[in-house]
Write an enzyme that holds these catalytic residues in place. Structure first.
Site, PDB file in Angstrom:
ATOM      1  N   LYS A 256      82.864  64.579  42.418  1.00 36.22           N
ATOM      2  CA  LYS A 256      81.736  64.615  43.353  1.00 36.22           C
ATOM      3  C   LYS A 256      80.725  65.646  42.879  1.00 36.22           C
ATOM      4  CE  LYS A 256      80.611  66.088  48.086  1.00 36.22           C
ATOM      5  NZ  LYS A 256      81.153  66.658  49.341  1.00 36.22           N
ATOM      6  N   ASP A 261      73.493  69.483  49.661  1.00 33.26           N
ATOM      7  CA  ASP A 261      73.888  68.631  50.783  1.00 33.26           C
ATOM      8  C   ASP A 261      73.218  69.114  52.063  1.00 33.26           C
ATOM      9  OD1 ASP A 261      75.081  66.914  52.541  1.00 33.26           O
ATOM     10  OD2 ASP A 261      77.037  67.893  52.500  1.00 33.26           O
ATOM     11  N   LYS A 268      72.509  68.899  58.661  1.00 38.69           N
ATOM     12  CA  LYS A 268      73.303  70.066  59.018  1.00 38.69           C
ATOM     13  C   LYS A 268      72.410  71.047  59.778  1.00 38.69           C
ATOM     14  CE  LYS A 268      76.307  69.863  54.912  1.00 38.69           C
ATOM     15  NZ  LYS A 268      77.613  69.698  55.539  1.00 38.69           N
ATOM     16  N   ASP A 279      78.281  71.957  46.459  1.00 39.69           N
ATOM     17  CA  ASP A 279      78.965  70.691  46.725  1.00 39.69           C
ATOM     18  C   ASP A 279      79.099  69.826  45.475  1.00 39.69           C
ATOM     19  OD1 ASP A 279      80.355  69.424  48.681  1.00 39.69           O
ATOM     20  OD2 ASP A 279      78.659  68.433  49.619  1.00 39.69           O
ATOM     21  N   ASP A 339      76.514  62.738  56.516  1.00 36.20           N
ATOM     22  CA  ASP A 339      77.023  63.989  55.944  1.00 36.20           C
ATOM     23  C   ASP A 339      78.341  63.780  55.208  1.00 36.20           C
ATOM     24  OD1 ASP A 339      76.913  66.644  55.315  1.00 36.20           O
ATOM     25  OD2 ASP A 339      77.715  67.347  57.229  1.00 36.20           O
ATOM     26  N   ARG A 343      82.245  61.012  49.535  1.00 42.31           N
ATOM     27  CA  ARG A 343      83.142  59.859  49.355  1.00 42.31           C
ATOM     28  C   ARG A 343      82.361  58.610  48.973  1.00 42.31           C
ATOM     29  NH1 ARG A 343      85.147  60.302  55.498  1.00 42.31           N
ATOM     30  NH2 ARG A 343      84.667  62.463  54.967  1.00 42.31           N
TER      31      ARG A 343
END
Length: 509
Positions: A256, A261, A268, A279, A339, A343
């Site tokens: 990833k 992010d 957020k 991230d 968010d 994945r």
């Protein structure tokens, strides 16, 4: 990609084996030890530490600085403190080494001489000690580039042990591992602009250019993403290595690489966005591990690494909750929370790895590496990675292998289990939709918040068709490194590169 005005290089600490403690090139000695050394050459150093302990018992655990009758003049004693082998691991040595080096720098030492431990509680304590020292000497990439005259904290690092030949071997291995870890720290620690997806491409391209052992493919065409990677849009960097001799293992890593992010449309809030430049540490570890591979050139192994680079931003092109997207494996995914982008970025690449396995890779094992969930941090605490196996990987003992390997080099893992509840959670209740990407609560407030994403990745990639009862079972492990990658503003740890080395490369080079 335009030509850079400078060459990008990973951070390298100049090192050499020192045969005599009377070497005049060093201005401070750093002694890391579990117990006071009994080796004859260290007798006078032991005596000085014993003098210090007589007047201050805390020296046994906290260390000290003493004047010594050697050209280096200063001794920085950095003990591990008591070690209980029931519960402690090799980190006792790396932490003591880092502490000793930092204390030496604070004292004004410019050329430290590191004395490796040889009364050891753990088999690779000497290597782990050197790696701890090197970690403390790392200089962040943006500081190296902006202030090149300070691209190193020291002039040189000397390394002494009773057997110079053994020290040579340890230095050689530590250098290869540290070059890879420096690559991972550069990518993982670079700010959102310095390591945006295009600039990660630039960095990785330069790091591996003219390297005959690594094949690099960059995917960035929008139309290719629409057709082959519908759950992702940014940059994909594919790295491949194939060692000499008949291949008996194929390691396939998907990392990833979310360079920042914001949470996307589900933004957020409340100040929790700070630090989200980290991230991308999963993809950073993939690049770093391939760098280690290219340095060591292990035999009989093939390694394929995929870096899923993307920025999860807010704008007219960002995806939103309630969207339904068909993945590469033709699984229809409903977005529950933007968010949960990590994945999504990895799922289609995981599917591609599955396709490669079905096409005939030899003894394959697929892994996803991601700073995926806050739930992982709450579950195991700072400094620990989590590994979760599917059925075939569990039957093969992969989690246990990685946990034991990580313990040897101070890169620890905890083991979690993927259960039926995790799959049921991600089965969408809507008609015409297969998989729910995520609920609308943070993972830290979701029961089984770090196991569920592993089930999502299995379902959305089609790996659920390749379990123990399949005619083509495929080993797959999900590594959540959210708790081990390093919290901003501390430098990234480059986990789990050391564990991956110990599990899959040691003895092959």
């Amino acid at each position: 990609m335009s030509q850079l005005p400078y060459e990008i290089l990973p951070h390298i600490v100049p090192m050499k084996t020192v045969k005599s403690l009377n070497d005049s090139d060093y201005d401070g000695m750093v002694l890391v030890s579990h117990t006071l050394p009994s080796h004859l050459e260290l007798g006078s150093l032991k005596a000085e530490v014993e003098k210090a302990i007589k007047i201050d018992k805390s020296v046994e655990t906290d260390g000290c600085i003493r004047e010594v009758n050697f050209p280096a003049q200063r001794l920085i004693y950095s003990p591990t403190g008591p070690i209980n082998r029931d519960y402690d691991d090799a980190r006792s040595y790396s932490e003591a080494a880092a502490k000793g080096i930092k204390r030496a720098l604070k004292a004004g030492v410019t050329s430290p001489l590191l004395i490796l431990p040889f009364e050891r509680k753990f088999v690779h304590a000497d290597l782990v000690t050197l790696l701890g020292a090197l970690e403390a000497l790392y200089v962040p990439i943006q500081f190296r580039e902006d202030v090149p005259e300070k691209n190193s904290k020291i002039k040189q690092l000397g390394v002494w042990g009773p057997d110079p030949s053994a020290v040579n071997t340890i230095i050689s291995l530590a250098l290869a591992l540290e070059i890879g870890r420096s690559v991972a720290r550069d990518i993982g620690g670079g700010d959102p602009e310095r390591m945006s997806p295009p600039r990660v491409e630039e960095y990785v391209t330069n790091i591996f250019k003219n390297n005959p052992h690594i094949k690099l493919q960059v995917i960035k065409d929008v139309e290719v993403f629409k057709k082959e990677y519908p759950l992702h849009n940014g940059r994909i960097l594919m790295l491949e290595y194939e060692g000499e001799g008949p291949i008996d293992c194929t390691l396939m890593l998907v990392g990833k690489g979310v360079t920042y992010d914001t949470g996307g449309a589900d933004i957020k809030a409340g100040g929790v966005m700070a630090g989200m430049s980290r991230d991308k540490c999963g993809a950073a570890a993939v690049a770093g591990f391939l760098k280690v591979v290219s340095e060591l050139k292990p035999k009989r192994i093939k390694v394929i690494g995929a870096m899923a680079m993307v920025r999860n931003s807010v704008g007219e092109e960002c995806y939103v909750s309630d969207e339904i997207i068909a993945s590469r494996s033709k699984v229809r995914v409903r977005v529950g929370n933007t968010d949960a982008e990590g994945r999504m970025a990895m799922a289609d690449l995981l599917c591609q790895m599955k396709e490669k396995v079905v096409s005939g890779e030899i003894n394959p094992h697929i892994m996803t590496l991601a700073t995926l969930t806050g739930h992982a941090c709450l579950t195991v605490g700072t400094g620990y990675s989590i590994v979760m196996d599917n059925g075939p990987a569990r039957e093969n003992g992969q989690s246990k292998l990685l946990q034991e390997a990580g313990s040897i080099l101070g890169d620890p893992f905890e083991i979690s289990t993927i259960r039926r509840e995790d799959f049921n959670f991600h089965k969408d209740k809507g008609e015409g939709v297969d998989v729910l990407q995520c609920n609308n609560m943070p993972s830290s407030r979701t029961p089984r918040g770090h196991q569920g994403p592993a089930a999502f990745l299995i379902l959305s990639s089609g790996l659920d068709k390749h379990g123990l009862d399949s005619s083509v079972p495929i080993k797959y492990s999900h590594l959540d490194i959210a708790a081990s990658a390093g919290d901003y503003p501390d430098e990234p740890t480059a986990s789990p590169i050391l564990a991956l080395y110990a599990a899959y490369l040691e003895g092959r080079h």
